[in-house]
Design a protein around this motif. Structure first.
Motif, PDB file in Angstrom:
ATOM      1  N   PHE A 141      -8.145 -13.125  20.498  1.00 63.41           N
ATOM      2  CA  PHE A 141      -7.976 -14.450  19.917  1.00 63.41           C
ATOM      3  C   PHE A 141      -8.452 -14.464  18.467  1.00 63.41           C
ATOM      4  CE2 PHE A 141      -9.697 -18.671  18.989  1.00 63.41           C
ATOM      5  CZ  PHE A 141      -8.494 -19.306  18.891  1.00 63.41           C
ATOM      6  N   VAL A 142      -9.589 -13.794  18.230  1.00 71.23           N
ATOM      7  CA  VAL A 142     -10.086 -13.694  16.855  1.00 71.23           C
ATOM      8  C   VAL A 142      -9.032 -13.013  15.982  1.00 71.23           C
ATOM      9  CG1 VAL A 142     -11.783 -12.525  15.411  1.00 71.23           C
ATOM     10  CG2 VAL A 142     -12.518 -13.745  17.413  1.00 71.23           C
ATOM     11  N   GLY A 148      -3.810 -15.551  11.036  1.00 71.78           N
ATOM     12  CA  GLY A 148      -3.154 -16.843  10.844  1.00 71.78           C
ATOM     13  C   GLY A 148      -2.474 -17.210  12.138  1.00 71.78           C
ATOM     14  N   ALA A 180     -20.422  -8.473  16.948  1.00 73.91           N
ATOM     15  CA  ALA A 180     -20.834  -9.421  15.918  1.00 73.91           C
ATOM     16  C   ALA A 180     -20.044  -9.193  14.633  1.00 73.91           C
ATOM     17  CB  ALA A 180     -22.322  -9.279  15.648  1.00 73.91           C
ATOM     18  N   PHE A 212     -16.761 -10.975  14.427  1.00 72.47           N
ATOM     19  CA  PHE A 212     -16.858 -12.400  14.122  1.00 72.47           C
ATOM     20  C   PHE A 212     -17.251 -12.626  12.666  1.00 72.47           C
ATOM     21  CE2 PHE A 212     -17.475 -12.304  18.726  1.00 72.47           C
ATOM     22  CZ  PHE A 212     -16.449 -13.147  19.078  1.00 72.47           C
ATOM     23  N   ALA A 213     -18.121 -11.752  12.167  1.00 72.20           N
ATOM     24  CA  ALA A 213     -18.522 -11.882  10.769  1.00 72.20           C
ATOM     25  C   ALA A 213     -17.295 -11.742   9.862  1.00 72.20           C
ATOM     26  CB  ALA A 213     -19.566 -10.829  10.431  1.00 72.20           C
ATOM     27  N   LEU A 220     -14.247 -12.329  10.668  1.00 72.49           N
ATOM     28  CA  LEU A 220     -13.421 -13.524  10.845  1.00 72.49           C
ATOM     29  C   LEU A 220     -13.936 -14.671   9.985  1.00 72.49           C
ATOM     30  CD1 LEU A 220     -11.330 -15.187  12.660  1.00 72.49           C
ATOM     31  CD2 LEU A 220     -13.383 -15.966  13.781  1.00 72.49           C
ATOM     32  N   ILE A 221     -15.245 -14.873  10.010  1.00 72.02           N
ATOM     33  CA  ILE A 221     -15.809 -16.010   9.281  1.00 72.02           C
ATOM     34  C   ILE A 221     -15.591 -15.822   7.783  1.00 72.02           C
ATOM     35  CG2 ILE A 221     -17.972 -17.161   8.710  1.00 72.02           C
ATOM     36  CD1 ILE A 221     -18.741 -16.502  11.693  1.00 72.02           C
ATOM     37  N   LEU A 276     -12.044 -16.663   7.061  1.00 73.68           N
ATOM     38  CA  LEU A 276     -11.788 -18.103   7.172  1.00 73.68           C
ATOM     39  C   LEU A 276     -12.350 -18.871   5.979  1.00 73.68           C
ATOM     40  CD1 LEU A 276     -12.245 -19.034  10.914  1.00 73.68           C
ATOM     41  CD2 LEU A 276     -10.165 -18.759   9.614  1.00 73.68           C
ATOM     42  N   ILE A 277     -13.471 -18.373   5.428  1.00 73.33           N
ATOM     43  CA  ILE A 277     -14.049 -19.087   4.285  1.00 73.33           C
ATOM     44  C   ILE A 277     -13.097 -19.023   3.092  1.00 73.33           C
ATOM     45  CG2 ILE A 277     -15.916 -18.996   2.592  1.00 73.33           C
ATOM     46  CD1 ILE A 277     -17.718 -18.134   4.920  1.00 73.33           C
ATOM     47  N   PRO A 305      -8.767 -20.548   4.812  1.00 73.55           N
ATOM     48  CA  PRO A 305      -9.119 -21.334   6.008  1.00 73.55           C
ATOM     49  C   PRO A 305      -8.073 -21.315   7.118  1.00 73.55           C
ATOM     50  CG  PRO A 305      -9.586 -22.557   4.033  1.00 73.55           C
ATOM     51  CD  PRO A 305      -8.846 -21.346   3.604  1.00 73.55           C
ATOM     52  N   THR A 306      -6.851 -20.852   6.860  1.00 74.88           N
ATOM     53  CA  THR A 306      -5.885 -20.773   7.956  1.00 74.88           C
ATOM     54  C   THR A 306      -5.490 -19.343   8.247  1.00 74.88           C
ATOM     55  OG1 THR A 306      -4.173 -21.243   6.362  1.00 74.88           O
ATOM     56  CG2 THR A 306      -4.920 -23.081   7.709  1.00 74.88           C
ATOM     57  N   GLY A 307      -6.343 -18.376   7.951  1.00 73.76           N
ATOM     58  CA  GLY A 307      -6.042 -16.983   8.252  1.00 73.76           C
ATOM     59  C   GLY A 307      -5.170 -16.344   7.198  1.00 73.76           C
TER      60      GLY A 307
END
Lengths: 294, 359
Positions: free
Chosen positions: A229-230, A236, A268, A271-272, A274-275, A278-279, A282-284
């Motif tokens: 999912f990530v 996007g 981890a 996810f890092a 991914l974040i 996203l920053i 924001p929509t991939g």
């Protein structure tokens, strides 16, 4: 060069895991594209496919059990959509998502009940599970088959979406759900097809994934599902090429991290990454620009 | 009914509840299942309400609750283990580097504050994201926090992936209820204040709220920080209840469970979250337990009953609620003294009216 030769096993493993994530991520991204639903149960459908394989191969030869796994998984995906998501079509998005979480909870508990909570040994598939040595890397053949198979399946899927009538209907439904209904598209059959394709790819993914990992337990779908999912969000969400690219990136980087000896941070780091993406976007990577309408 | 009488009656009812709990605790054995359910229920009610503040009242879809609970639980554990016990707990890290212990209640508040500080920092980048992207980013942060706490380099502080234990705990169910009631009271107070109205405006329409002069970033951050503070407190309570902590408990499955409770109770209802968390815990831990045992009725061996069946039945019940009672138990309504009073007076009025027509 020495870096490459030292990290080659991890790189190869990463590409392979990336392919498996890609197969799962497509299911997420297609469903999201049409229903705007995070299908939390998708990772568990992937896990159930593994469990079906365990039980099927115990009593049947492999060439019967593999098609059986594919068929049963597709049926499961179809049923889940009809029972748990279709009645909520007009409900707020939150309810559908909760329903997905409920299905995930149910599937995990059901498998826990059936297996008695034990980790089940995944059957060794002939040919796929054999050891081979390429470029000095010894690994199972599935590692090399996965990326090739993934790319073939993705190309087929893209052709299906671009060239066929049902593909056109899918594109229309993901552009504008209500207008496409007005244009005479049978939205329910389009959604069912989406779930069927997603579950089929998840079943193929589970065959490849569990051949590498030997054990299936009720929660073994959770992490791969979340990672996939990530990957879909990363690329996007709603975009198939984005999901595939994201999955390969995540698979490779997480295995390189493992190569550095930072196994604790393997999840981890995903996810890092991914974040961070996203920053800045924001929509991939390939996501549509979201605009607010007043 | 006047506001003052309403508050008085509410306080009286809460007082009666505590009296009842006190009597129960004197009468029943301490190991009774009821106390397990009440303690765990109070903890989950608190974290449920804190999640509801975000998801239900502010409309921020956040899935980071387990991570903030972990922060609270670990802070509590690390700061309260008695110095004499440290060598036993931090077996692999020479007793750890922290060689002092503070009062449990201070440690609990410290846990909340640490969770709030983390929430503030995480919120800086993350709160700009919308709906699903926000959900996955907060979920990701929770997983990152979990990984950091399992890191063996931080072992002297966090004990790595080993269990933290031997910290002081409160055994009385009254303590859990007191903390939960105070915290939920503060959240309820906040929701009924200007801040609460701003939160609801943001939930209903961000653009309209901004146009009315509500500072979006500021209010979202406040909701996020406050919610995380109380999640941290409930994490500390959970540590007390379980008597040991391990980072692997606080997985995303925990957040999903809390989310289910909030939704079953009704998104946007504080009392709904409380009721449903007690029901949820009672069902999953106590009332359905008979389903896990092999049962004979006379000579008849009841089929299907064995370990794990309870959870299957429970998840089917949840699915039924999700599919057929979309609003949850309470919807957006609240259970209040005023509501009951109104309901009673209306019935009386109806009865009188009915009496007159007959007469």
């Amino acid at each position: 060069m020495t870096w490459l030769s030292r990290n080659l096993p991890y790189l190869v493993a990463g590409i392979s895991v990336g392919g498996q994530y890609a197969l799962i991520a497509i299911g997420y991204t297609m469903v999201y594209g049409i229903l705007r639903l995070i299908n939390f149960a998708h990772g568990d459908i992937f896990m159930v496919a593994g469990i079906i394989m365990v039980y099927a191969s115990a009593s049947m030869p492999i060439y019967v059990s593999i098609p059986l796994v594919l068929i049963l998984t597709v049926l499961l995906g179809f049923t889940v959509e009809r029972v748990a998501y279709k009645p909520l079509r007009s409900a707020p998005r939150m309810s559908v998502m909760i329903s997905a979480i409920g299905v995930s909870y149910l599937l995990q508990n059901l498998v826990f009940y059936i297996t008695g909570g034990l980790t089940k040994q995944y059957p060794a598939l002939p040919w796929l599970g054999d050891s081979v040595t390429v470029f000095g890397v010894t690994t199972k053949r599935v590692t090399f088959v996965t990326p090739i198979l993934t790319i073939i399946l993705v190309v087929l899927l893209v052709l299906l979406i671009k060239k066929t009538k049902i593909g056109m209907a899918m594109r229309a439904a993901s552009k504008d759900f209500e207008t496409s209904q007005l244009m005479g598209i049978k939205i329910n059959s389009v959604i069912s097809t989406t779930f069927i394709i997603g579950s089929l790819l998840a079943a193929v993914g589970s065959l490849l994934f569990f051949t590498n990992y030997t054990g299936v337990s009720p929660t073994s779908g959770a992490m791969p599902g979340l990672k996939a999912f990530v990957a879909a969000v990363f690329g996007g969400i709603g975009s198939i090429p984005g999901a595939v690219l994201g999955a390969f990136l995540i698979g490779i980087s997480e295995n390189l991290i493992r190569g550095l000896g930072w196994t604790t941070f393997q999840d981890a780091f995903t996810f890092a990454l991914l974040i961070i993406v996203l920053i800045f976007k924001p929509t991939g990577l390939f996501g549509e620009k979201a605009t607010d309408k007043v | 009914m006047k506001k003052k009488t309403e508050v008085c009656i509410s306080l009286l009812l809460i007082g009666l509840l505590f009296l009842l709990l006190f009597i129960l605790e004197q009468r029943l054995p301490r190991t009774h299942m009821l106390f397990t359910v009440l303690k765990k229920g109070a903890i989950y009610a608190l974290v449920g309400v804190s999640m509801n503040l975000l998801n239900g009242f502010t409309g921020l879809f956040s899935l980071g609750q387990a991570g903030f609970m972990l922060l609270g639980a670990y802070t509590y554990g690390i700061l309260t283990i008695p110095v004499a016990q440290r060598a036993n707990v931090y077996l692999y890290y020479d007793g750890g580097i922290i060689q002092f212990a503070i009062h449990p209640i201070l440690a609990m508040i410290a846990g909340g504050i640490l969770a709030a500080i983390f929430a503030f920092l995480i919120g800086l980048p993350v709160l700009r994201l919308k709906s699903d992207y926000l959900a996955i980013a907060t979920l990701g942060f929770a997983e990152i926090i979990r990984a950091i706490f399992q890191w063996d380099k931080l072992g002297p502080v966090t004990n790595g992936s080993n269990v933290l234990r031997s910290f002081p705990i409160y055994r009385s169910v009254l303590f859990y209820f007191a903390v939960a009631v105070i915290c939920i009271g503060i959240i309820a107070f906040m929701i009924n204040s200007t801040y609460g109205r701003a939160f609801k405006a943001i939930r209903d329409d961000e653009i309209a709220a901004e146009a009315m002069g509500i500072n979006l970033a500021h209010h979202k951050r406040i909701a996020f920080v406050v919610s995380s503070f109380f999640a941290g407190i409930s994490g500390a309570l959970l540590a007390m209840y379980q008597t040991n902590i391990q980072a692997s408990m606080f997985k995303s499955a925990m957040t999903y469970e809390i989310l289910l409770m909030v939704v079953i109770g009704g998104i946007g209802s504080i009392t709904g979250s409380c009721i449903s968390s007690f029901l949820f815990i009672a069902c999953s831990e106590w009332w359905l337990r008979f389903l896990d045992k092999d049962t004979f009725i006379g000579d008849f061996h009841v089929p299907l009953l064995r370990s794990g069946f309870r959870k299957v039945v429970f998840s089917v019940i949840i699915m039924i609620i999700v599919l057929f009672f979309r609003q949850g138990i309470m919807g957006t309504k609240e259970f209040s003294v005023r509501g009951i009073y109104r309901w009673l007076t209306r019935r009386k009025a109806n009865k009188q009216k009915g009496g007159e027509t007959v007469g």
